[in-house]
Each structure stands twice: as C-alpha cells, then as structure tokens.
Enzyme design. Structure first.
Site, PDB file in Angstrom:
ATOM      1  CG  ASP A   1      -0.517   0.080   2.449  1.00  0.00           C
ATOM      2  OD1 ASP A   1       0.826   0.358   2.602  1.00  0.00           O
ATOM      3  OD2 ASP A   1      -0.909  -0.150   3.570  1.00  0.00           O
TER       4      ASP A   1
ATOM      5  CG  ASP B   1      -5.666  -5.455   2.918  1.00  0.00           C
ATOM      6  OD1 ASP B   1      -5.023  -4.963   3.888  1.00  0.00           O
ATOM      7  OD2 ASP B   1      -6.349  -4.605   2.261  1.00  0.00           O
TER       8      ASP B   1
ATOM      9  CB  CYS C   1     -10.431 -26.415  10.941  1.00  0.00           C
ATOM     10  SG  CYS C   1      -8.917 -25.780  10.326  1.00  0.00           S
TER      11      CYS C   1
ATOM     12  CB  CYS D   1      -5.586 -25.868   9.674  1.00  0.00           C
ATOM     13  SG  CYS D   1      -5.903 -25.301  11.640  1.00  0.00           S
TER      14      CYS D   1
ATOM     15  CB  CYS E   1      -7.767 -28.025  13.634  1.00  0.00           C
ATOM     16  SG  CYS E   1      -8.415 -26.298  14.073  1.00  0.00           S
TER      17      CYS E   1
ATOM     18  CG  HIS F   1      -7.782 -22.148  13.309  1.00  0.00           C
ATOM     19  ND1 HIS F   1      -8.247 -23.176  12.826  1.00  0.00           N
ATOM     20  CD2 HIS F   1      -8.667 -21.099  13.476  1.00  0.00           C
ATOM     21  CE1 HIS F   1      -9.586 -23.028  12.875  1.00  0.00           C
ATOM     22  NE2 HIS F   1      -9.885 -21.815  13.221  1.00  0.00           N
TER      23      HIS F   1
END
Length: 373
Positions: free
Chosen positions: A93, A267, A305, A307, A310, A336
């Site tokens: 940015d 974002d 989940c 991931c 998890c 996560h």
C-alpha cells in the site's frame, strides 16, 4: 503490461466474479484474501507456512518499511521478494492510511503530507512522488497510488476537496512510476459515504486508465450496512475487465458480502491481530480460546477444520500456551485463522463456479451465527 486480469465467470445467482490475476510472480485465483505482512513478515508465520496454507499473495506496508529498515536497504537486498524470501506476488500500500491514522501531528498540503514519525517524533514528508519511489524500490508486483483517507464521519465539502486532491495525487503517481513493465499501479477510489463523490472519484480515476482499482475509505467506523451500500453503487462504476480491491476488510461476513458486490481482492490485519488475543474464527463462530471455559476442553479449535493446528492441538493446550505467554500459542492461533479465511475464499470461488454463492452465504451465516441480510 505488469499484470493482466482474466474474468473467468460471473455467478448467475449472485453476480460475483471468478477470475485470474496474472502477475510477474505468479497467477492469483480471485476473489482472494491477502494476509498482511506489514513489516515484510506476516506476524508469527514463516513464508513456508504461508505457502503451506496456500496464501497466494501477501501485503506489505510502504510507510513502515520506509521507516525501518528503510527502502534503500530493501533495495540493496534485491527487493522485497528476496529480502523476505517470498517468491509469490506482493502488494504494497502507499502509506497514506498510516500517515493519517498513526500521526497526530500532520499537515496536508497540495505537495504532500508533513507529519511526525510515530516511532521517534522525527519530522517527515511524504508525497505522491516519494511514495511511488519507495514502492518502486521495494519492488512489489502491485503498488498503490498515494491518497488521502478522510475520517468518518466527514462533511461533504471536506470529502469532495479530499477526493479531488487524491485524483491529482494519482496523476502525479502515474507520472512518477518508473517500473510500469513489472509493477502495476492501482488507483484508489475515495468519496466517503457520499454517492455523488464516489461517482466523481471513480469517473476521474477510470479516465486515468489504471490497471486496477482499489476502493478505500471503508471499514473506518461506519455501519456495515453503509459499507455494503457504498460497494453496491461503487463497484459497477469500475471497469469489468480490471481487478477491484476493497482495502482493509477481512471478517468472514464482509468478505462474502464484498464478493457478492463485485470485489476481487481483500486484505486485513483482523485474522492475525485477533489470533494474538486468543480469538479464533471457526465454522461455528468465534472461539475466544483464552477463556477459562476451555481449560479442560481437549477438542480441536474447530472440529470441522483440517489445518495443522486443529489436527494436532487442543483448545486446552492452546489456552495454556496463551495464558503462559508462550509464542507457540500465538503461532497456532494465527496459522488457524489465516487457514480458515483462505479456505473460506476457496469455498467462495467454488460456489461462484457452481452458481450457488447466495446459497453458500445463507448456509455459512447460519453456521457462523451471523444475521443473513
């Protein structure tokens, strides 16, 4: 041309867009969420972990990298990609938002903004030319025009003057942009919550023919319904065959609502920031894992989940880590949350492909405990 945008499909049920954004460092499937790596790092995450969860692009901050370590040092290192060991796309940015949000002592002039460094009080000056020069040196694939983000609420006359200055600054950024072949400069539509001013800003910027457009000045304190309304009449003003980026938005409901209203890129620091406070996004809503109720909860953060966090750790263990100020706790919750949002966007893209995004939204909102608008 530094980037090209390929519109693959428009969802028949919702009007949402599925696309591919081709950049010098790879192709991005849109709509996409971009994790924020303000200081050339996504807090607590390694580049390898970001790839593991399939972050397609990350965002870094011009203002903060200018102050430390200095864009000249990043340039000497071979640019931001080499400096941080990230070979996928990066967006920077312009630093405009930080100048207005972090510095109490600032003076906005036509030539640029005079302000004080929030770290040490040093007097600084940032102009459209300087912001562009810094971003050229950093070497991101997508860079942003220097703009003024007006506060909310603000009077119509002030916002009108502000957006007209932003347009003039955008012209100066285009003139100063020295790497047009490998860096795409996006314009930023401003105009506050005023429809006529959003229309004016979009018209002026579209005439300048940027390769992509951001929508700024939202998620700055206004009600969600106001943000959605502004999006509804702003995105149709932007070119169909160019990417649209909603700045600073990252809650699950805002991502889905933004996609339905024609946004391609998002974002936000939200998922990483709340993770460090022990708050996790799950398929059934937020879980504040630091709370005492989880002290003996030996289930995963989110049973739905898959991931790394998890699959391997319990709520009780993560709570213990966070209460004990152990860094691993912050790493596991951040991993996560980012996985959750990136996976959500994959599901959103699949729903667009199958013309069922509104059905997906209804099911997700019901599970997540959100009011379906």
């Amino acid at each position: 041309m530094a980037i090209t945008f390929e519109l693959i499909k428009t969802c028949q049920q919702s009007g949402a867009r599925l696309g591919k954004l081709h950049t010098p460092h790879g192709t991005i499937d849109t709509p996409v969420f971009m994790p924020v790596g303000t200081l050339a790092t996504v807090k607590t995450m390694s580049p390898e972990e970001l790839k593991e969860i399939d972050a397609q692009i990350i965002l870094s901050n011009t203002y903060h990298l200018w102050l430390r370590p200095g864009h000249d040092i990043v340039g000497e290192a071979g640019g931001l990609h080499r400096f941080m060991n990230w070979d996928r796309p990066i967006l920077t940015d312009s630093g405009g938002f930080q100048v207005f949000s972090l510095s109490d002592l600032r003076e906005i002039k036509e030539e640029g903004v005079y302000f004080r460094n929030h770290l040490n009080g040093e007097k600084l000056f940032l102009s459209p030319e300087k912001a562009t020069e810094i971003q050229n040196t950093l070497g991101a694939d997508i860079i942003m025009a220097f703009d003024e983000c007006p506060p909310y609420p603000a009077e119509h006359d002030y916002v009108k003057q502000s957006l007209e200055r932003t347009t003039r600054w955008a012209e100066r950024c285009l003139e100063a942009h020295g790497r047009q072949k490998d860096q795409a400069l996006f314009g930023i539509v401003q105009g506050g919550m005023y429809r006529d001013l959003r229309e004016q800003s979009a018209k002026e910027l579209v005439e300048l023919d940027f390769p992509g457009y951001a929508i700024g000045g939202l998620s700055v304190g206004e009600e969600k319904e106001i943000m959605y309304e502004v999006l509804e009449y702003t995105t149709p003003l932007l070119p169909i065959k160019k990417p649209r980026y909603l700045m600073g938005v990252g809650s699950p409901d805002d991502l889905i609502e933004g996609v339905i209203r024609g946004v391609d890129m998002f974002d936000c620091v939200l998922p990483t920031r709340i993770a460090r406070n022990g708050t996790c996004m799950t398929s059934v809503g937020k879980v504040v894992v630091r709370n005492a109720r989880y002290a003996r909860d030996f289930s995963p953060l989110d049973p739905n989940c898959d991931c790394y966090t998890c699959r391997n750790y319990t709520r009780a263990y993560i709570r213990h880590l966070i209460k004990a100020d152990e860094i691993l706790g912050l790493r596991l919750t951040t991993y996560h949350n980012l996985y959750f949002l990136l996976n959500l966007m994959k599901d959103v893209r699949q729903a667009i492909m199958e013309d069922r995004l509104l059905d997906f939204k209804e099911q997700f909102f019901t599970r997540y405990g959100l009011k379906n608008t």
